[in-house]
Design a protein around this motif. Structure first.
Motif, PDB file in Angstrom:
ATOM      1  N   CYS A  25      -1.476  -0.273  -4.032  1.00 18.18           N
ATOM      2  CA  CYS A  25      -1.121   0.929  -4.779  1.00 18.18           C
ATOM      3  C   CYS A  25      -2.319   1.822  -5.002  1.00 18.18           C
ATOM      4  O   CYS A  25      -2.257   2.750  -5.786  1.00 18.18           O
ATOM      5  CB  CYS A  25      -0.462   0.575  -6.120  1.00 18.18           C
ATOM      6  SG  CYS A  25      -1.536  -0.369  -7.215  1.00 18.18           S
ATOM      7  N   GLY A  26      -3.426   1.570  -4.333  1.00 12.94           N
ATOM      8  CA  GLY A  26      -4.578   2.453  -4.440  1.00 12.94           C
ATOM      9  C   GLY A  26      -4.841   3.116  -3.106  1.00 12.94           C
ATOM     10  O   GLY A  26      -4.150   2.894  -2.125  1.00 12.94           O
ATOM     11  N   PRO A  27      -5.868   3.966  -3.020  1.00 17.44           N
ATOM     12  CA  PRO A  27      -6.190   4.646  -1.762  1.00 17.44           C
ATOM     13  C   PRO A  27      -6.625   3.658  -0.693  1.00 17.44           C
ATOM     14  O   PRO A  27      -7.191   2.606  -0.983  1.00 17.44           O
ATOM     15  CB  PRO A  27      -7.346   5.571  -2.165  1.00 17.44           C
ATOM     16  CG  PRO A  27      -7.316   5.639  -3.658  1.00 17.44           C
ATOM     17  CD  PRO A  27      -6.726   4.363  -4.118  1.00 17.44           C
ATOM     18  N   ILE A 195      -3.658   1.779 -12.179  1.00 14.77           N
ATOM     19  CA  ILE A 195      -3.259   2.806 -11.219  1.00 14.77           C
ATOM     20  C   ILE A 195      -1.740   2.961 -11.253  1.00 14.77           C
ATOM     21  O   ILE A 195      -0.995   1.991 -11.292  1.00 14.77           O
ATOM     22  CB  ILE A 195      -3.737   2.420  -9.803  1.00 14.77           C
ATOM     23  CG1 ILE A 195      -5.271   2.448  -9.741  1.00 14.77           C
ATOM     24  CG2 ILE A 195      -3.157   3.360  -8.748  1.00 14.77           C
ATOM     25  CD1 ILE A 195      -5.837   1.926  -8.437  1.00 14.77           C
ATOM     26  N   GLN A 196      -1.275   4.209 -11.225  1.00 18.06           N
ATOM     27  CA  GLN A 196       0.153   4.485 -11.306  1.00 18.06           C
ATOM     28  C   GLN A 196       0.769   4.862  -9.961  1.00 18.06           C
ATOM     29  O   GLN A 196       1.895   4.483  -9.654  1.00 18.06           O
ATOM     30  CB  GLN A 196       0.414   5.605 -12.309  1.00 18.06           C
ATOM     31  CG  GLN A 196      -0.001   5.252 -13.731  1.00 18.06           C
ATOM     32  CD  GLN A 196       0.787   4.102 -14.321  1.00 18.06           C
ATOM     33  OE1 GLN A 196       2.016   4.132 -14.362  1.00 18.06           O
ATOM     34  NE2 GLN A 196       0.086   3.069 -14.779  1.00 18.06           N
ATOM     35  N   PHE A 197       0.051   5.655  -9.157  1.00 21.39           N
ATOM     36  CA  PHE A 197       0.592   6.131  -7.885  1.00 21.39           C
ATOM     37  C   PHE A 197      -0.332   5.753  -6.732  1.00 21.39           C
ATOM     38  O   PHE A 197      -1.491   5.405  -6.928  1.00 21.39           O
ATOM     39  CB  PHE A 197       0.775   7.655  -7.915  1.00 21.39           C
ATOM     40  CG  PHE A 197       1.776   8.141  -8.922  1.00 21.39           C
ATOM     41  CD1 PHE A 197       3.127   7.844  -8.779  1.00 21.39           C
ATOM     42  CD2 PHE A 197       1.376   8.894 -10.022  1.00 21.39           C
ATOM     43  CE1 PHE A 197       4.058   8.293  -9.706  1.00 21.39           C
ATOM     44  CE2 PHE A 197       2.299   9.339 -10.950  1.00 21.39           C
ATOM     45  CZ  PHE A 197       3.643   9.047 -10.803  1.00 21.39           C
ATOM     46  N   ARG A 198       0.211   5.852  -5.520  1.00 19.70           N
ATOM     47  CA  ARG A 198      -0.588   5.656  -4.309  1.00 19.70           C
ATOM     48  C   ARG A 198      -1.206   7.001  -3.936  1.00 19.70           C
ATOM     49  O   ARG A 198      -0.509   8.027  -3.907  1.00 19.70           O
ATOM     50  CB  ARG A 198       0.320   5.164  -3.168  1.00 19.70           C
ATOM     51  CG  ARG A 198      -0.369   5.047  -1.819  1.00 19.70           C
ATOM     52  CD  ARG A 198      -1.246   3.800  -1.740  1.00 19.70           C
ATOM     53  NE  ARG A 198      -1.813   3.655  -0.413  1.00 19.70           N
ATOM     54  CZ  ARG A 198      -1.345   2.805   0.499  1.00 19.70           C
ATOM     55  NH1 ARG A 198      -0.298   2.053   0.222  1.00 19.70           N
ATOM     56  NH2 ARG A 198      -1.923   2.708   1.680  1.00 19.70           N
ATOM     57  N   TYR A 199      -2.525   7.019  -3.661  1.00 15.87           N
ATOM     58  CA  TYR A 199      -3.208   8.256  -3.296  1.00 15.87           C
ATOM     59  C   TYR A 199      -3.706   8.186  -1.865  1.00 15.87           C
ATOM     60  O   TYR A 199      -4.114   7.132  -1.384  1.00 15.87           O
ATOM     61  CB  TYR A 199      -4.380   8.514  -4.251  1.00 15.87           C
ATOM     62  CG  TYR A 199      -3.927   8.800  -5.666  1.00 15.87           C
ATOM     63  CD1 TYR A 199      -3.552  10.077  -6.049  1.00 15.87           C
ATOM     64  CD2 TYR A 199      -3.825   7.774  -6.602  1.00 15.87           C
ATOM     65  CE1 TYR A 199      -3.104  10.343  -7.329  1.00 15.87           C
ATOM     66  CE2 TYR A 199      -3.383   8.025  -7.891  1.00 15.87           C
ATOM     67  CZ  TYR A 199      -3.018   9.316  -8.252  1.00 15.87           C
ATOM     68  OH  TYR A 199      -2.570   9.555  -9.524  1.00 15.87           O
ATOM     69  N   GLY A 200      -3.680   9.338  -1.198  1.00 19.10           N
ATOM     70  CA  GLY A 200      -4.166   9.430   0.164  1.00 19.10           C
ATOM     71  C   GLY A 200      -5.255  10.471   0.267  1.00 19.10           C
ATOM     72  O   GLY A 200      -6.101  10.595  -0.619  1.00 19.10           O
TER      73      GLY A 200
END
Length: 339
Positions: A25-27, A195-200
């Motif tokens: 769930c992380g970058p 962490i709440q969202f997946r980041y790209g």
């Protein structure tokens, strides 16, 4: 600077960064999996801001998040420090108007507000963040629900430590303001948010698999009284917000802006006196970043679980590093994207 902008980290830096990410769930750190050059730069430890996905210095965000219920009545505008928040949620309340639940972590402003009362969906929204929630009253059953959530309650009605005050340039009840640094200092022992969202990348929806559509305007209808919109500013790389056809500015005078706009279709439970956004469940979702919009679904398994965004191909639906607005649009409302 996004993850993809880091090209010369040594192996030690990769390990340090990886340890700070939740699995899945992380970058992605795939772009760092390359041989160290013969003349490498000195190792640089990095960390990821959990609520924006931005690269920060390790230890710089070792503090809890601070959420607050923010008024969106016409008399409450302009709100204070919205642009310094990490994540903001807009929800339908009674009378067809909306209120915000806003979360600050990366940047702590001097004051936030106007702070208003909570609603029944707020424990489901704020519980995944931990930290604190500030509000000004609420129906007893809603207050009890919030007190049962895994967050520290900061309530104007019962505050004896001077965290809240009323300002003179606004009329009550739209004039309650919170001293955010004092709230942080009083609760410094709380854990940082996960962490709440997946980041790209800065353009996270560019891959063909997302089938993202070019978008320069987002139009949303919560009710006849509330119909916000967002316009893409390519030069600034942000979405600019309007409400009821007028530019929406915060108290600083700056236009309210977001790097990401996440739109979720939600069910509204109208069985009680107050409409309740149903946050535990799933539904249709759109992520708008970098002038594109991709379709997918959202799911939240329980009160304490985070919102998971999934693209139509079944893989993660990522956001760009930066702040995010989450628009909880009723299932009988309207959602439109144009470009």
């Amino acid at each position: 600077m996004g993850i993809r902008g880091i090209h010369r980290l040594a192996t030690a830096a990769v390990v340090a960064a990886s340890a700070l990410l939740l699995a899945g769930c992380g970058p992605s750190l795939a772009d760092l999996d390359r041989p160290v050059p013969d003349d490498p730069a000195p190792p640089v430890a990095v960390a990821v801001a959990p609520l924006t996905g931005r690269i920060v210095e390790p230890g710089s965000l070792a503090r809890p998040s601070l959420a607050a219920k923010i008024d969106n009545h016409g008399a409450a505008r302009p709100q204070i420090a919205l642009n310094r928040s990490d994540i903001a949620f807009e929800e339908l309340v009674e009378g067809g108007i909306t209120r915000y639940l806003v979360v600050w972590h990366s940047d702590v402003p001097e004051e936030i507000g106007p702070v208003r009362s909570i609603r029944p969906m707020d424990p489901d929204i704020v519980s995944p963040f931990g930290g604190m929630i500030a509000y000004s009253g609420g129906q007893p059953q809603f207050v009890e629900m919030m007190q049962d959530a895994p967050v520290v309650n900061l309530a104007f009605d019962t505050d004896t430590s001077g965290l809240f005050h009323r300002v003179d340039d606004r009329e009550a009840p739209h004039n309650v303001v919170l001293d955010a640094p004092a709230a942080m200092a009083a609760n410094a022992d709380l854990a940082p948010p996960p962490i709440q969202f997946r980041y790209g990348s800065a353009d996270p929806l560019a891959a063909k698999r997302f089938e993202a559509a070019a978008t320069d305007r987002i139009d949303l209808v919560f009710s006849a009284a509330r119909y916000p919109s967002w316009g893409w500013d390519a030069d600034a790389g942000v979405w600019l917000r309007s409400q009821e056809g007028e530019p929406d500015a915060e108290a600083s005078g700056d236009r309210v802006r977001a790097v990401n706009v996440v739109t979720l279709r939600v069910e509204i439970d109208t069985s009680g006196e107050v409409p309740r956004t149903v946050m535990v469940g799933s539904g249709e979702a759109w992520v708008s970043s970098a002038g594109r919009t991709a379709h997918g679904t959202w799911e939240k398994k329980d009160r304490d679980g985070r919102i998971v965004l999934t693209a139509d191909d079944g893989r993660a639906l990522p956001l760009a590093p930066g702040n995010t607005w989450v628009e909880l649009v009723p299932d009988n409302g309207e959602v439109a994207f144009s470009g």
